[in-house]
Design an enzyme around this catalytic site. Structure first.
Site, mmCIF file in Angstrom:
data_model
loop_
_atom_site.group_PDB
_atom_site.id
_atom_site.type_symbol
_atom_site.label_atom_id
_atom_site.label_comp_id
_atom_site.label_asym_id
_atom_site.label_seq_id
_atom_site.Cartn_x
_atom_site.Cartn_y
_atom_site.Cartn_z
ATOM 1 N N ARG A 2 -47.603 45.317 -35.454
ATOM 2 C CA ARG A 2 -48.358 45.077 -34.214
ATOM 3 C C ARG A 2 -49.815 44.752 -34.525
ATOM 4 N NH1 ARG A 2 -52.930 46.492 -31.701
ATOM 5 N NH2 ARG A 2 -52.650 48.628 -32.435
ATOM 6 N N ASP A 3 -50.579 45.731 -34.956
ATOM 7 C CA ASP A 3 -52.016 45.488 -35.165
ATOM 8 C C ASP A 3 -52.218 44.512 -36.327
ATOM 9 O OD1 ASP A 3 -54.699 45.741 -34.681
ATOM 10 O OD2 ASP A 3 -54.820 47.878 -35.105
ATOM 11 N N HIS A 55 -57.635 55.850 -36.872
ATOM 12 C CA HIS A 55 -57.180 54.441 -36.868
ATOM 13 C C HIS A 55 -58.380 53.599 -37.320
ATOM 14 C CE1 HIS A 55 -54.911 50.968 -34.911
ATOM 15 N NE2 HIS A 55 -56.140 50.462 -34.973
ATOM 16 N N CYS A 77 -58.566 42.629 -34.088
ATOM 17 C CA CYS A 77 -58.339 42.390 -32.665
ATOM 18 C C CYS A 77 -59.150 41.172 -32.254
ATOM 19 C CB CYS A 77 -58.757 43.618 -31.864
ATOM 20 S SG CYS A 77 -58.566 43.379 -30.083
HETATM 21 P P1 HMG Z 1 -55.476 41.244 -16.158
HETATM 22 O O1 HMG Z 1 -56.037 39.859 -16.035
HETATM 23 O O2 HMG Z 1 -56.335 42.355 -15.714
HETATM 24 O O3 HMG Z 1 -54.089 41.414 -15.446
HETATM 25 O O4 HMG Z 1 -55.046 41.446 -17.682
HETATM 26 P P2 HMG Z 1 -53.379 40.654 -14.283
HETATM 27 O O5 HMG Z 1 -52.411 41.634 -13.715
HETATM 28 O O6 HMG Z 1 -54.388 40.019 -13.366
HETATM 29 O O7 HMG Z 1 -52.544 39.477 -14.988
HETATM 30 C C1 HMG Z 1 -53.140 38.405 -15.700
HETATM 31 C C2 HMG Z 1 -52.039 37.601 -16.358
HETATM 32 O O8 HMG Z 1 -51.398 38.408 -17.365
HETATM 33 C C3 HMG Z 1 -50.916 37.179 -15.391
HETATM 34 O O9 HMG Z 1 -50.346 35.997 -15.930
HETATM 35 C C4 HMG Z 1 -49.903 38.280 -15.552
HETATM 36 O O10 HMG Z 1 -48.590 37.878 -15.225
HETATM 37 C C5 HMG Z 1 -50.010 38.581 -17.031
HETATM 38 P P3 HMG Z 1 -50.798 34.529 -15.430
HETATM 39 O O11 HMG Z 1 -50.679 34.576 -13.939
HETATM 40 O O12 HMG Z 1 -52.226 34.347 -15.884
HETATM 41 O O13 HMG Z 1 -49.839 33.628 -16.112
HETATM 42 N N1 HMG Z 1 -49.654 39.965 -17.383
HETATM 43 C C6 HMG Z 1 -48.737 40.281 -18.298
HETATM 44 N N2 HMG Z 1 -47.948 39.526 -19.084
HETATM 45 C C7 HMG Z 1 -47.117 40.178 -19.920
HETATM 46 N N3 HMG Z 1 -47.087 41.529 -20.052
HETATM 47 C C8 HMG Z 1 -47.865 42.303 -19.275
HETATM 48 C C9 HMG Z 1 -48.739 41.680 -18.358
HETATM 49 N N4 HMG Z 1 -49.634 42.152 -17.473
HETATM 50 C C10 HMG Z 1 -50.199 41.093 -16.879
HETATM 51 N N5 HMG Z 1 -47.820 43.631 -19.417
HETATM 52 C C11 HMG Z 1 -53.935 42.584 -19.473
HETATM 53 C C12 HMG Z 1 -54.694 42.703 -18.159
HETATM 54 C C13 HMG Z 1 -53.964 43.945 -20.124
HETATM 55 C C14 HMG Z 1 -52.509 42.172 -19.181
HETATM 56 C C15 HMG Z 1 -54.606 41.527 -20.376
HETATM 57 O O14 HMG Z 1 -55.984 41.724 -20.419
HETATM 58 C C16 HMG Z 1 -54.046 41.533 -21.778
HETATM 59 O O15 HMG Z 1 -52.880 41.245 -21.985
HETATM 60 N N6 HMG Z 1 -54.888 41.805 -22.800
HETATM 61 C C17 HMG Z 1 -54.474 41.789 -24.185
HETATM 62 C C18 HMG Z 1 -54.940 43.065 -24.798
HETATM 63 C C19 HMG Z 1 -54.467 43.192 -26.231
HETATM 64 O O16 HMG Z 1 -53.324 42.927 -26.539
HETATM 65 N N7 HMG Z 1 -55.397 43.638 -27.124
HETATM 66 C C20 HMG Z 1 -55.078 43.909 -28.468
HETATM 67 C C21 HMG Z 1 -54.420 45.243 -28.619
HETATM 68 S S1 HMG Z 1 -55.556 46.598 -28.508
HETATM 69 C C22 HMG Z 1 -56.142 46.790 -30.128
HETATM 70 O O17 HMG Z 1 -55.857 45.985 -30.981
HETATM 71 C C23 HMG Z 1 -56.967 48.014 -30.444
HETATM 72 C C24 HMG Z 1 -56.153 49.109 -31.165
HETATM 73 O O18 HMG Z 1 -55.558 48.594 -32.361
HETATM 74 C C25 HMG Z 1 -57.060 50.291 -31.496
HETATM 75 C C26 HMG Z 1 -58.348 49.879 -32.204
HETATM 76 O O19 HMG Z 1 -58.275 49.261 -33.297
HETATM 77 O O20 HMG Z 1 -59.414 50.183 -31.657
HETATM 78 C C27 HMG Z 1 -55.007 49.637 -30.272
HETATM 79 MG MG MG Z 2 -56.586 48.436 -34.238
#
Ligand code: HMG
Ligand code: MG
Length: 290
Positions: A14-15, A206, A239
């Site tokens: 994933r990450d 992490h 990320c």
């Molecule tokens: P949003 O704009 O607030 O949500 O996004 P929305 O409900 O308005 O929907 C926007 C669009 O996303 C729509 O599609 C929805 O259908 C779709 P469109 O109409 O534009 O075609 N959507 C989804 N699609 C699939 N699965 C879903 C989903 N929800 C909405 N569950 C949202 C909010 C969270 C969805 C968006 O901002 C997003 O997907 N962000 C990606 C975040 C991400 O993946 N980040 C990386 C992981 S976190 C990380 O790496 C940190 C970590 O490793 C720890 C660290 O290192 O610190 C964990």
């Molecule tokens: Mg991370």
């Protein structure tokens, strides 16, 4: 002499892969997870049910969960930012899910398009549903040291977010040094604040390795009682919503380091090396030309 158990939570599929620019095939992802399943991990994060427009590399997460050979005793985990992600993760058979919050407003907005407060409103029904079926939910806190948008983060803010995630039912809180800005001193200050509100046995480190200090940060965390560390084979990762952040600390380095110190990880280092070679080859094959 053994210093006791210490677990690596493998986040490479994933990450590690989410930040790769060129799409990696589902078959390659499955082969990587299957390698990792043979290495002895008890938890592997293999999927992320987020917007495929924002995170195209994770778009086939359901197919990955469907295609892997599940090893007995291994929990296969998925990120779920909202109820839609939770429903998709459940349908795909994830054994546990993770909600991901930030200790800084800037990253919360950039990463999940929500304030910290709004993110908790999205997480609450996930925790509620998961409780009914005894599905474990992990909680991440990003930007526990620094935020690419807001600068240095106050340990008290990290503690407040960790406390809230724990109180709402997350069984473990993974503390992300998202940008890899941490040093043993700043990690220790952050952990001391969080340890006051969440039992240290429920914390995980992490640490991204942008600054090359992740192993030293793990040592600082060990001395404060942390015994779970997230890592990604091959040191892949980052990320896309955290500009400048590099890969996760490499699993093969953490596993060798912990073994050298005398901790028991239960991992087969040779199998991990095989997985790391595969992960790095996937990147080499798909990396854009310099
Ligand atoms: P949003 O704009 O607030 O949500 O996004 P929305 O409900 O308005 O929907 C926007 C669009 O996303 C729509 O599609 C929805 O259908 C779709 P469109 O109409 O534009 O075609 N959507 C989804 N699609 C699939 N699965 C879903 C989903 N929800 C909405 N569950 C949202 C909010 C969270 C969805 C968006 O901002 C997003 O997907 N962000 C990606 C975040 C991400 O993946 N980040 C990386 C992981 S976190 C990380 O790496 C940190 C970590 O490793 C720890 C660290 O290192 O610190 C964990
Ligand atoms: Mg991370």
């Amino acid at each position: 002499m053994s210093l006791g158990p210490c677990e690596i939570f493998e986040v490479g599929p994933r990450d590690g892969l989410q930040n790769e620019a060129e799409l990696i095939s589902t078959a390659d992802k499955i082969a990587l997870v299957d390698d990792l399943s043979r290495a002895g991990f008890r938890r592997i994060e293999v999927a992320s049910f987020v917007s495929p427009k924002l995170m195209p590399q994770m778009a086939g997460s359901g197919d990955v969960l469907a295609g892997i050979s599940r090893a007995p005793g291994v929990r296969y985990a998925a990120l779920t930012p909202n109820m839609r992600g939770y429903a998709d993760a459940r349908a795909a058979g994830a054994d546990e899910v993770a909600v991901f919050a930030s200790a800084s407003e800037g990253f919360s907005k950039a990463n999940i398009n929500a304030s910290i407060e709004e993110s908790f409103e999205r997480f609450a029904p996930i925790l509620e549903e998961a409780r009914h079926i005894d599905l474990p939910v992990r909680g991440y806190v990003s930007c526990t040291i620094a935020c690419p948008f807001d600068g240095l983060v106050d340990p008290a803010k990290v503690a407040a977010v960790a406390d809230r995630l724990f109180a709402m039912g997350c069984y473990e809180i993974s503390l992300g040094d998202t940008t890899g800005a941490g040093t043993p001193d700043s990690i220790a200050r952050m952990l001391l604040a969080v340890r006051d509100v969440v039992p240290v046995g429920r914390l995980a480190g992490h640490y991204h390795d942008t600054g090359g200090k992740a192993l030293a940060n793990i040592d600082a965390s060990l001395s404060l009682g942390v015994r779970v560390f997230d890592a990604a084979v091959g040191g892949l990762g980052g990320c896309p919503f955290a500009p400048g952040a590099a890969g996760n600390v490499a699993t093969e380095q953490v596993a060798a380091h912990l073994a050298g110190l005398g901790y028991d990880t239960g991992l087969d280092l040779n199998v991990i090396e095989t997985a790391a070679t595969r992960a790095l080859a996937m990147r080499t094959e798909t990396a854009p030309a310099e």
